[in-house]
Design a protein around this motif. Sequence first.
Motif, PDB file in Angstrom:
ATOM      1  N   ALA A 191       8.430 -15.091  14.875  1.00 33.84           N
ATOM      2  CA  ALA A 191       9.168 -14.006  14.247  1.00 33.84           C
ATOM      3  C   ALA A 191      10.564 -13.908  14.851  1.00 33.84           C
ATOM      4  O   ALA A 191      10.732 -13.945  16.069  1.00 33.84           O
ATOM      5  CB  ALA A 191       8.418 -12.689  14.438  1.00 33.84           C
ATOM      6  N   ASN A 192      11.557 -13.842  13.976  1.00 31.45           N
ATOM      7  CA  ASN A 192      12.963 -13.706  14.380  1.00 31.45           C
ATOM      8  C   ASN A 192      13.529 -14.951  15.069  1.00 31.45           C
ATOM      9  O   ASN A 192      14.517 -14.870  15.807  1.00 31.45           O
ATOM     10  CB  ASN A 192      13.147 -12.490  15.304  1.00 31.45           C
ATOM     11  N   ALA A 193      12.907 -16.115  14.831  1.00 30.95           N
ATOM     12  CA  ALA A 193      13.380 -17.347  15.475  1.00 30.95           C
ATOM     13  C   ALA A 193      14.855 -17.585  15.209  1.00 30.95           C
ATOM     14  O   ALA A 193      15.603 -18.006  16.105  1.00 30.95           O
ATOM     15  CB  ALA A 193      12.560 -18.536  14.984  1.00 30.95           C
ATOM     16  N   PHE A 194      15.306 -17.302  13.984  1.00 34.68           N
ATOM     17  CA  PHE A 194      16.714 -17.468  13.622  1.00 34.68           C
ATOM     18  C   PHE A 194      17.293 -16.161  13.076  1.00 34.68           C
ATOM     19  O   PHE A 194      18.189 -16.161  12.235  1.00 34.68           O
ATOM     20  CB  PHE A 194      16.876 -18.582  12.582  1.00 34.68           C
ATOM     21  N   ALA A 195      16.814 -15.058  13.571  1.00 36.35           N
ATOM     22  CA  ALA A 195      17.241 -13.754  13.051  1.00 36.35           C
ATOM     23  C   ALA A 195      18.740 -13.545  13.229  1.00 36.35           C
ATOM     24  O   ALA A 195      19.334 -13.911  14.254  1.00 36.35           O
ATOM     25  CB  ALA A 195      16.482 -12.633  13.755  1.00 36.35           C
ATOM     26  N   SER A 196      19.353 -12.974  12.197  1.00 35.80           N
ATOM     27  CA  SER A 196      20.781 -12.600  12.222  1.00 35.80           C
ATOM     28  C   SER A 196      21.701 -13.783  12.489  1.00 35.80           C
ATOM     29  O   SER A 196      22.763 -13.630  13.096  1.00 35.80           O
ATOM     30  CB  SER A 196      21.022 -11.488  13.247  1.00 35.80           C
ATOM     31  N   CYS A 197      21.288 -14.969  12.024  1.00 35.37           N
ATOM     32  CA  CYS A 197      22.189 -16.131  12.018  1.00 35.37           C
ATOM     33  C   CYS A 197      22.946 -16.067  10.688  1.00 35.37           C
ATOM     34  O   CYS A 197      22.570 -16.720   9.697  1.00 35.37           O
ATOM     35  CB  CYS A 197      21.403 -17.426  12.161  1.00 35.37           C
ATOM     36  N   ASN A 198      24.001 -15.304  10.670  1.00 35.37           N
ATOM     37  CA  ASN A 198      24.627 -14.908   9.408  1.00 35.37           C
ATOM     38  C   ASN A 198      25.436 -16.016   8.737  1.00 35.37           C
ATOM     39  O   ASN A 198      25.864 -15.851   7.591  1.00 35.37           O
ATOM     40  CB  ASN A 198      25.531 -13.697   9.647  1.00 35.37           C
ATOM     41  N   SER A 199      25.653 -17.141   9.417  1.00 35.07           N
ATOM     42  CA  SER A 199      26.376 -18.254   8.799  1.00 35.07           C
ATOM     43  C   SER A 199      25.443 -19.286   8.190  1.00 35.07           C
ATOM     44  O   SER A 199      25.896 -20.237   7.539  1.00 35.07           O
ATOM     45  CB  SER A 199      27.283 -18.934   9.833  1.00 35.07           C
ATOM     46  N   LEU A 200      24.145 -19.120   8.400  1.00 32.55           N
ATOM     47  CA  LEU A 200      23.163 -20.085   7.914  1.00 32.55           C
ATOM     48  C   LEU A 200      22.927 -19.869   6.419  1.00 32.55           C
ATOM     49  O   LEU A 200      22.455 -18.811   5.996  1.00 32.55           O
ATOM     50  CB  LEU A 200      21.853 -19.925   8.692  1.00 32.55           C
ATOM     51  N   LYS A 201      23.259 -20.910   5.617  1.00 31.63           N
ATOM     52  CA  LYS A 201      23.124 -20.795   4.170  1.00 31.63           C
ATOM     53  C   LYS A 201      21.898 -21.524   3.641  1.00 31.63           C
ATOM     54  O   LYS A 201      21.234 -21.056   2.714  1.00 31.63           O
ATOM     55  CB  LYS A 201      24.373 -21.342   3.479  1.00 31.63           C
ATOM     56  N   ASN A 202      21.612 -22.680   4.232  1.00 34.64           N
ATOM     57  CA  ASN A 202      20.486 -23.485   3.778  1.00 34.64           C
ATOM     58  C   ASN A 202      19.779 -24.074   4.988  1.00 34.64           C
ATOM     59  O   ASN A 202      20.411 -24.374   6.004  1.00 34.64           O
ATOM     60  CB  ASN A 202      20.960 -24.637   2.874  1.00 34.64           C
ATOM     61  N   ILE A 203      18.471 -24.275   4.866  1.00 31.70           N
ATOM     62  CA  ILE A 203      17.724 -24.942   5.922  1.00 31.70           C
ATOM     63  C   ILE A 203      16.646 -25.813   5.296  1.00 31.70           C
ATOM     64  O   ILE A 203      15.996 -25.404   4.326  1.00 31.70           O
ATOM     65  CB  ILE A 203      17.114 -23.934   6.921  1.00 31.70           C
ATOM     66  N   ASN A 204      16.536 -27.028   5.822  1.00 34.93           N
ATOM     67  CA  ASN A 204      15.523 -27.973   5.366  1.00 34.93           C
ATOM     68  C   ASN A 204      14.458 -28.101   6.444  1.00 34.93           C
ATOM     69  O   ASN A 204      14.735 -28.592   7.546  1.00 34.93           O
ATOM     70  CB  ASN A 204      16.157 -29.334   5.073  1.00 34.93           C
ATOM     71  N   LEU A 205      13.266 -27.662   6.126  1.00 34.57           N
ATOM     72  CA  LEU A 205      12.169 -27.687   7.090  1.00 34.57           C
ATOM     73  C   LEU A 205      11.345 -28.955   6.896  1.00 34.57           C
ATOM     74  O   LEU A 205      11.168 -29.439   5.783  1.00 34.57           O
ATOM     75  CB  LEU A 205      11.281 -26.457   6.907  1.00 34.57           C
ATOM     76  N   PRO A 206      10.800 -29.509   7.993  1.00 37.78           N
ATOM     77  CA  PRO A 206      10.033 -30.758   7.901  1.00 37.78           C
ATOM     78  C   PRO A 206       8.637 -30.544   7.346  1.00 37.78           C
ATOM     79  O   PRO A 206       8.118 -29.425   7.347  1.00 37.78           O
ATOM     80  CB  PRO A 206       9.984 -31.223   9.356  1.00 37.78           C
ATOM     81  N   SER A 207       8.026 -31.619   6.922  1.00 40.60           N
ATOM     82  CA  SER A 207       6.685 -31.536   6.341  1.00 40.60           C
ATOM     83  C   SER A 207       5.641 -31.121   7.367  1.00 40.60           C
ATOM     84  O   SER A 207       4.549 -30.692   6.996  1.00 40.60           O
ATOM     85  CB  SER A 207       6.290 -32.890   5.736  1.00 40.60           C
ATOM     86  N   GLY A 208       5.990 -31.228   8.644  1.00 45.05           N
ATOM     87  CA  GLY A 208       5.055 -30.843   9.692  1.00 45.05           C
ATOM     88  C   GLY A 208       4.961 -29.352   9.926  1.00 45.05           C
ATOM     89  O   GLY A 208       4.265 -28.911  10.859  1.00 45.05           O
ATOM     90  N   LEU A 209       5.625 -28.537   9.090  1.00 51.55           N
ATOM     91  CA  LEU A 209       5.563 -27.079   9.249  1.00 51.55           C
ATOM     92  C   LEU A 209       4.110 -26.611   9.177  1.00 51.55           C
ATOM     93  O   LEU A 209       3.420 -26.805   8.186  1.00 51.55           O
ATOM     94  CB  LEU A 209       6.387 -26.397   8.150  1.00 51.55           C
ATOM     95  N   SER A 210       3.649 -25.975  10.259  1.00 53.76           N
ATOM     96  CA  SER A 210       2.250 -25.534  10.304  1.00 53.76           C
ATOM     97  C   SER A 210       2.103 -24.025  10.388  1.00 53.76           C
ATOM     98  O   SER A 210       1.050 -23.490  10.052  1.00 53.76           O
ATOM     99  CB  SER A 210       1.542 -26.183  11.497  1.00 53.76           C
ATOM    100  N   ALA A 211       3.151 -23.316  10.843  1.00 51.53           N
ATOM    101  CA  ALA A 211       3.083 -21.857  10.904  1.00 51.53           C
ATOM    102  C   ALA A 211       4.498 -21.306  10.961  1.00 51.53           C
ATOM    103  O   ALA A 211       5.324 -21.760  11.755  1.00 51.53           O
ATOM    104  CB  ALA A 211       2.282 -21.400  12.112  1.00 51.53           C
ATOM    105  N   ILE A 212       4.774 -20.323  10.115  1.00 53.83           N
ATOM    106  CA  ILE A 212       6.061 -19.645  10.126  1.00 53.83           C
ATOM    107  C   ILE A 212       5.806 -18.145  10.023  1.00 53.83           C
ATOM    108  O   ILE A 212       5.104 -17.682   9.118  1.00 53.83           O
ATOM    109  CB  ILE A 212       6.988 -20.154   8.997  1.00 53.83           C
ATOM    110  N   ALA A 213       6.322 -17.386  10.965  1.00 52.01           N
ATOM    111  CA  ALA A 213       6.042 -15.955  11.031  1.00 52.01           C
ATOM    112  C   ALA A 213       6.909 -15.172  10.056  1.00 52.01           C
ATOM    113  O   ALA A 213       8.006 -15.606   9.664  1.00 52.01           O
ATOM    114  CB  ALA A 213       6.278 -15.453  12.452  1.00 52.01           C
ATOM    115  N   ILE A 214       6.421 -14.015   9.690  1.00 60.26           N
ATOM    116  CA  ILE A 214       7.236 -13.095   8.890  1.00 60.26           C
ATOM    117  C   ILE A 214       8.457 -12.689   9.712  1.00 60.26           C
ATOM    118  O   ILE A 214       8.349 -12.345  10.881  1.00 60.26           O
ATOM    119  CB  ILE A 214       6.412 -11.861   8.498  1.00 60.26           C
TER     120      ILE A 214
END
Length: 326
Positions: A273-296
């Motif tokens: 949770a909040n791993a990249f919170a308030s990174c206000n310049s981030l427009k796009n992100i490409n996540l790898p196929s190995g994604l196994s858990a992402i928090a709200i």
Amino acid sequence: TGSSATTVTIPSSVMSIGSNAFNNDASRSLTEIHFEGNSALTTIGDSAFSSCTSLTTVTLPGSLTTIGDYVFQSCTSLSIVNMNITNIMKFGADPFRYCNSSMTLNITGESDVVEKLTIDGNDFLVSHDGNLLDLVYSFGVPHGNITSLSNVRSLNGLFTNSNITSIKIPSTLASFSDSEFSGCTNLSLITFDESVSINTIPVSCFSNTAISTIDLPSSISTINAKAFNLCHSLKSVTFNGTTLSLIGDPFAYCSSLDSVTFTNLNSALTMGANAFASCNSLKNINLPSGLSAIAIGTFNGCSSLESINLQPGCTKYESVDGLLFE
């Protein structure tokens, strides 16, 4: 021992100088210490030359095995110390405490007890019994470019809130401490030896630094909370490991971050949770196929974020039109 009002010569036959030997009023005018050739001297006791306020230059013999605590403390005129550390077996606490802040320490030889640390071309000594404990020769916090930090196995908060501008992490380093480089507001460059084995970035380790990019080695598998918080100059992060756990909010409030790259991550990726919170310049992100858990809330407050894309092959999540679904 032969001496005059301003000089003292230590005969080659002397094996030990006792504690406080020259720490007296009669030695305040002492400007030079000479050691005869082929010196047998092995030990200088605690505070042996402490408060020799007129002393300017010292060349210590390579025969020394033991240097006591505070040997040259308050030698405020001491400007040059030449030291061969080859035979050093015991190095006391801060032998140059309260000396001349522009003192030059010239170090030769290698030792298992102390290590030379080069900062902006100036030699420092650090003690290490498996750990980098503290600066033996230091006037305030470290500063400048840390150009040599070899043979050090762990750090214990030496650099917190210091004025260093760059550092290279050696292959021998196995661990950092929490907040190791936190508050180093001039630290703009961090690099790693190719064979570095460190696997964890601790809590707040690089928070509030001036780094603009970070290329993390493949050995890094865990990045703890607040590890890179408040790095407002950070624009690019590259993860090179095959597995990765982002715990809590390691990159929160990195307001300039606009590029996040996963190069080899083909196994488990967990994002807290909040791993990249308030990174206000981030427009796009490409996540790898190995994604196994992402928090709200992983991207909570990323006001410019337009899409989250997922590489094919992920078995737990899918990305549709820039939105992530479980």
